[in-house]
Design a protein around this motif. Structure first.
Motif, PDB file in Angstrom:
ATOM      1  N   PRO A  96       0.839  -1.213   0.000  1.00  0.00           N
ATOM      2  CA  PRO A  96       0.000   0.000   0.000  1.00  0.00           C
ATOM      3  C   PRO A  96       0.867   1.253   0.000  1.00  0.00           C
ATOM      4  N   LYS A  97       0.365   2.308  -0.633  1.00  0.00           N
ATOM      5  CA  LYS A  97       1.099   3.575  -0.677  1.00  0.00           C
ATOM      6  C   LYS A  97       0.317   4.625   0.095  1.00  0.00           C
ATOM      7  N   LYS A  98       1.027   5.312   0.972  1.00  0.00           N
ATOM      8  CA  LYS A  98       0.411   6.345   1.807  1.00  0.00           C
ATOM      9  C   LYS A  98      -0.187   7.444   0.925  1.00  0.00           C
ATOM     10  N   GLY A  99      -1.428   7.849   1.269  1.00  0.00           N
ATOM     11  CA  GLY A  99      -2.069   8.937   0.539  1.00  0.00           C
ATOM     12  C   GLY A  99      -2.880   8.473  -0.647  1.00  0.00           C
ATOM     13  N   LYS A 100      -2.685   7.215  -1.066  1.00  0.00           N
ATOM     14  CA  LYS A 100      -3.440   6.666  -2.197  1.00  0.00           C
ATOM     15  C   LYS A 100      -4.329   5.549  -1.668  1.00  0.00           C
ATOM     16  N   PRO A 101      -5.658   5.569  -1.953  1.00  0.00           N
ATOM     17  CA  PRO A 101      -6.545   4.548  -1.374  1.00  0.00           C
ATOM     18  C   PRO A 101      -6.172   3.126  -1.813  1.00  0.00           C
ATOM     19  N   SER A 102      -5.938   2.265  -0.836  1.00  0.00           N
ATOM     20  CA  SER A 102      -5.649   0.847  -1.094  1.00  0.00           C
ATOM     21  C   SER A 102      -6.672   0.013  -0.349  1.00  0.00           C
ATOM     22  N   TRP A 130      -0.518   6.184   8.109  1.00  0.00           N
ATOM     23  CA  TRP A 130      -1.659   5.917   7.229  1.00  0.00           C
ATOM     24  C   TRP A 130      -2.957   6.345   7.914  1.00  0.00           C
ATOM     25  N   LYS A 180     -13.724   5.518   1.014  1.00  0.00           N
ATOM     26  CA  LYS A 180     -13.062   6.204  -0.108  1.00  0.00           C
ATOM     27  C   LYS A 180     -13.432   7.686  -0.087  1.00  0.00           C
ATOM     28  N   LYS A 183     -11.628   9.746   2.364  1.00  0.00           N
ATOM     29  CA  LYS A 183     -10.196   9.887   2.057  1.00  0.00           C
ATOM     30  C   LYS A 183      -9.296   8.974   2.904  1.00  0.00           C
ATOM     31  N   ASP A 185      -6.783   5.980   3.299  1.00  0.00           N
ATOM     32  CA  ASP A 185      -5.851   5.427   2.299  1.00  0.00           C
ATOM     33  C   ASP A 185      -5.543   3.943   2.534  1.00  0.00           C
ATOM     34  N   ASP A 215      -6.942  -4.479  -3.698  1.00  0.00           N
ATOM     35  CA  ASP A 215      -5.618  -4.410  -4.305  1.00  0.00           C
ATOM     36  C   ASP A 215      -4.767  -5.575  -3.801  1.00  0.00           C
TER      37      ASP A 215
END
Length: 500
Positions: A96-102, A130, A180, A183, A185, A215
């Motif tokens: 998972p990437k911080k700031g991007k919804p996973s 996160w 989502k 916001k 993530d 994901d």
């Protein structure tokens, strides 16, 4: 600890080989057979064990080795590599990437600790910055939503679920959509526990997956599952695209070899292990350090990470300065005891040190070690500032020791024992004198200023011998992919069962 028995058996097999006068085919076969029996008894799948044995024999061709080669080390390296291969499918899981919804969906058998693990996973990432959220799509088990709600509330993590809605597919879709919009993530979807024989539940799991569009799908496996691990893990992989494994209940005394089988079945890496019931008893799984600990070779980088976690940042420069000076006081011993007690169960911490195979610390020994540390600290509480800060052992005469014993409610002999421990540690600490201090004084930079030669002076002889001397230590540092070393506290081996 799960796999402790397996680690002990493998360590003994390697020790028997090391004790042999001549390393020939018979010695190699005896060693591999002993390791294979240990793996099978620990519930590792037969095919995996057979393949491992075949691969090692192919790699280690004793007849082709030229004179001067260290056969023991070559065999040990081959065993290390093959065990790593068992636990490493060769591809990383989705990160998972911080700031991007996973979206991460959890699946597994009933009773595997899935709901608790969901919260631990969320809590771990929350501490790292996160914004996680939990969705309870488990409508099959009574009380599942209550459990998740209770865990999430305690960890201050937003959650979604329903007492009225019975369709997990609808709950999963609504929960993901809601978070989502908020916001979040890292949206974690908990699902019902199910068994491979339950076709309807597997179809439901597939539908939840389609609705949530994860994901990453994580298969949660109880370490005590045993021989059924491979078939069960494979069944889940065939229904949903499992991309990672988390092994729970690693603090128990189950055989635990099924964890290795689950990796083979799902062709997915283990990413975390659960080591207890508490929220923070959850560790990132790293193959090489894990196998290293399994073989009794320690996990120095993990030990270093633990040190960085518990030694306050503002104390790290001073600690390094003291290391450089080689000066060890009773106050410093007290502070390091405090840090050790913060590091978690002592057995887990010291299994990271070379030579501390799980069997060096028999069942029940952890509590004794912890109690001994606390007794020492109680005695030091009865000391004056002059006594705590002095580096002159002659200051501590008989009358002072008697006064400390009376003040702490301990026997005179106990205070003498504590002073003997202090002298031993002071001697080891003194070997760190001259260590170059990093510019910023950060603990992590210590590793760049230590080499195998320096480390060999610090390690107790018993540990150094078990690693394989200087050559083994250099090899270990290379295997671990770093030179992260301990900060002098590794010398505390004698207190916890090592050589004095």
């Amino acid at each position: 600890m799960v796999l402790a028995e397996l680690g002990g058996s493998i360590t003994r097999a390697l020790q028997h080989m090391s004790n042999a006068t001549i390393i020939d085919e018979k010695v190699l076969n005896d060693c591999l057979n002993e390791i294979s029996r240990a793996l099978l008894q620990s519930d590792v799948q037969f095919k995996m064990v057979r393949d491992m044995q075949t691969n090692i024999k192919r790699i280690v061709n004793l007849e082709d080795l030229a004179a001067g080669h260290n056969k023991r080390r070559i065999i040990q390296q081959a065993i290390f590599n093959e065990l790593c291969k068992m636990l490493d499918p060769g591809k990383p899981s989705y990160a998972p990437k911080k700031g991007k919804p996973s979206i991460v969906m959890f699946v597994g058998l009933q009773g595997s600790g899935k709901t608790t693990t969901c919260t631990k996973y969320a809590y771990y990432h929350q501490k790292k910055g996160w914004k996680p959220a939990l969705v309870c799509a488990d409508t099959f088990r009574a009380g599942a939503f209550d459990q998740l709600k209770q865990n999430a509330t305690k960890a201050k993590i937003p959650f979604y679920g329903s007492y009225m809605e019975s369709d997990p597919v609808k709950i999963a879709a609504e929960g993901v959509e809601r978070f989502k919009k908020e916001k979040c993530d890292l949206i974690i979807v908990d699902t019902s526990g199910r068994h491979k024989q339950e076709a309807a539940l597997f179809e439901e799991m597939r539908q939840v997956s389609e609705a949530a569009k994860p994901d990453l799908v994580i298969f949660v496996m109880d370490s005590s599952i045993g021989q059924a691990a491979f078939d069960q893990a494979q069944a889940f992989k065939q229904s949903v695209s499992v991309g990672a494994v988390i092994v729970t209940k690693m603090d128990g005394h189950a055989k635990g070899g099924g964890a290795l089988s689950a990796v083979a079945a799902t062709k997915s890496p283990i990413i975390f292990i659960g080591t207890g019931e508490h929220m923070d008893e959850f560790e990132i799984f790293d193959v090489k350090p894990f196998v290293s600990r399994l073989l009794g070779m320690g996990d120095l980088s993990g030990f270093m990470d633990k040190i960085q976690e518990v030694v306050p940042h503002d104390q790290q420069p001073e600690l390094l300065q003291r290391l450089s000076e080689g000066t060890f006081t009773l106050r410093l011993m007290y502070e390091q005891f405090q840090n050790i007690l913060k590091m978690g169960p002592i057995g887990q911490v010291f299994s990271m040190l070379p030579g501390f195979s799980s069997e060096v610390m028999p069942k029940g020994h952890e509590k004794e070690s912890q109690a001994k540390i606390k007794r020492f600290m109680t005695m030091m509480d009865s000391m004056t500032n002059e006594e705590l800060d002095s580096t002159n052992p002659k200051l501590m005469n008989e009358s002072r020791l008697m006064r400390i014993a009376r003040g702490s409610g301990r026997q005179y002999k106990d205070v003498v024992d504590m002073m003997e421990e202090y002298k031993r540690l002071a001697k080891i600490w003194g070997k760190m004198k001259g260590l170059k201090i990093p510019k910023k004084g950060e603990m992590s930079a210590l590793s760049r200023n230590m080499n195998a030669q320096h480390m060999s002076k610090v390690l107790p002889p018993q540990m150094l011998k078990q690693i394989g001397g200087m050559g083994g230590l250099q090899s270990l540092m290379k295997q671990m992919g770093s030179k992260d070393m301990m900060n002098g506290m590794g010398g505390m081996g004698g207190l916890f069962g090592g050589e004095k």
